[in-house]
Write an enzyme that holds these catalytic residues in place. Structure first.
Site, mmCIF file in Angstrom:
data_model
loop_
_atom_site.group_PDB
_atom_site.id
_atom_site.type_symbol
_atom_site.label_atom_id
_atom_site.label_comp_id
_atom_site.label_asym_id
_atom_site.label_seq_id
_atom_site.Cartn_x
_atom_site.Cartn_y
_atom_site.Cartn_z
ATOM 1 N N ASP A 284 0.932 -1.058 0.053
ATOM 2 C CA ASP A 284 0.069 -0.023 0.057
ATOM 3 C C ASP A 284 0.714 1.474 0.194
ATOM 4 O OD1 ASP A 284 0.726 -0.589 2.666
ATOM 5 O OD2 ASP A 284 -0.820 0.797 3.336
ATOM 6 N N GLU B 168 0.006 -0.903 5.759
ATOM 7 C CA GLU B 168 1.094 -0.357 6.717
ATOM 8 C C GLU B 168 0.854 1.276 6.977
ATOM 9 O OE1 GLU B 168 5.078 1.226 7.971
ATOM 10 O OE2 GLU B 168 3.977 1.653 6.021
#
Length: 380
Positions: free
Chosen positions: A71, A135
């Site tokens: 991400d 994250e």
């Protein structure tokens, strides 16, 4: 089988995986890993996409783990970019795109190194890859979910390498062997609203907030340790929402952020701040409410076998002797440290989260070489 880490990085960049979206990034990795003989399991939770992959026997005593994320943060103003943020354009030896540095190149470099290893010189042991899509977001259902799955399924890592970009300016200069803890405290001071010409009829929350912030900010938390810099406390906001100069507000809000070393815990700092808040409340006759969020505790993997392994590989491939550091913000290593020894090493992170984020293509190949050497030396 030889896997091109730069090409894999480009494939990942083309996935617009702005947290918490995945946009096919984990499918790209799962396809590559499955073809190399990895057993892949999707560990999605709470709308977050995660991937667990293992080559070798479950629970093997010699298991090398890797943790990373696909991400990315939002691109911001796309018009400010000179290239398409998810176009993976190559220019002047650099690969451009959101996530190029943080950290699709790190993920690609390790996956490429691991695939080369298991398909050319299969080791005696296991290689585990854990990749999350959470994250950069709340980090509640990402690496935590992967570790929960591993615990429930009997999966284990002997050690783990997190591939975050750890080098400030030069490839190979820094390995992270720990991280400071991070917490934020929000304070609400409530008094009595009134006219500024008649302060005796009001109870002004602002002087109380100023006193509280001063007591917190002027208190030296510690002098640091052998591996950590001194802990820091920053006042990040004080606000009343009051624009009228003839009104004493009823409430005032403030917040502090603390980055703390292993001399403290989130609980110990919470207790200290609550004591200061109580003293200020009594002194000024106001109510002080405190809310706390502990994003992560500090941790340290003491210098030893794991950091020596990584440092030797870095120096062999770059000619640079890396510094063992605990500087910077938080990472998912704060979760992995409860599972096994963990260190972090990746490439230069100078442009992460910036407009025109980019990575030097040569560094991707160099990082793959470093990761490959780490794996070979671990299983030697």
């Amino acid at each position: 089988m030889t896997l091109d880490a730069a090409r894999l990085t480009a494939d990942l960049i083309r996935c617009a995986s702005v947290t918490p979206a995945d946009d096919g990034a984990l499918d790209v990795l799962e396809r590559v890993l499955s073809q190399a003989g990895f057993s892949c399991t999707r560990v999605d939770r709470g709308g977050i996409c995660n991937l667990f992959a293992r080559w070798g026997d479950k629970g093997h005593a010699r298991s090398f783990g890797f943790n990373g994320h696909t991400d990315v943060v939002p691109v911001g103003d796309a018009a400010a970019w000179t290239v398409a943020p998810f176009g993976a354009e190559e220019k002047d030896g650099f690969l451009y795109g959101r996530g190029a540095t943080d950290m699709k190149s790190g993920v690609a470099a390790f996956v490429a190194a691991a695939v080369d290893l298991v398909t050319t010189t299969p080791p005696e042991g296991a290689v585990i890859v854990t990749i999350t899509g959470d994250e950069e977001g709340d980090a509640l259902d990402g690496t935590k979910a992967l570790l929960d799955y591993m615990a429930a399924s009997g999966e284990r890592m002997s050690v783990c390498l997190v591939g975050e970009p750890t080098c400030p300016d030069r490839m190979g200069e820094m390995i992270k062997i720990g991280r400071r803890g991070s917490m934020t405290a929000w304070f609400t001071v409530t008094g009595v609203q009134g006219h500024s010409a008649y302060p005796h009829r009001a109870k002004n929350p602002l002087p109380a907030m100023a006193r509280l912030m001063d007591r917190l900010a002027s208190h030296g938390l510690d002098q640091g340790t052998d591996h950590f810099d001194p802990s820091t406390l920053a006042v990040v906001t004080i606000d009343t929402g009051n624009t009228a100069t003839n009104v004493i507000p009823a409430q005032c809000r403030g917040a502090v952020n603390i980055r703390f070393n292993d001399l403290h815990s989130g609980a110990s700092l919470t207790g200290w701040m609550q004591g200061e808040a109580d003293r200020v409340a009594e002194e000024f006759g106001v109510a002080v409410e405190m809310k706390v969020k502990i994003s992560g505790e500090s941790f340290l993997t003491p210098p030893g076998e794991l950091s020596d392994l990584v440092a030797a590989a870095v120096e062999a491939e770059t000619g640079v002797t890396p510094v063992l550091s605990t500087s910077g913000g938080t990472s998912d290593a704060r979760f992995v440290k409860d599972h096994c020894p963990v260190v972090e090493f990746g490439l230069v992170g100078r442009t992460m989260h910036q407009v025109d984020e980019r990575v030097e293509i040569a560094q991707i190949h160099q990082l793959k070489a470093i990761y490959g050497r780490i794996l070979r030396d671990f299983f030697a």
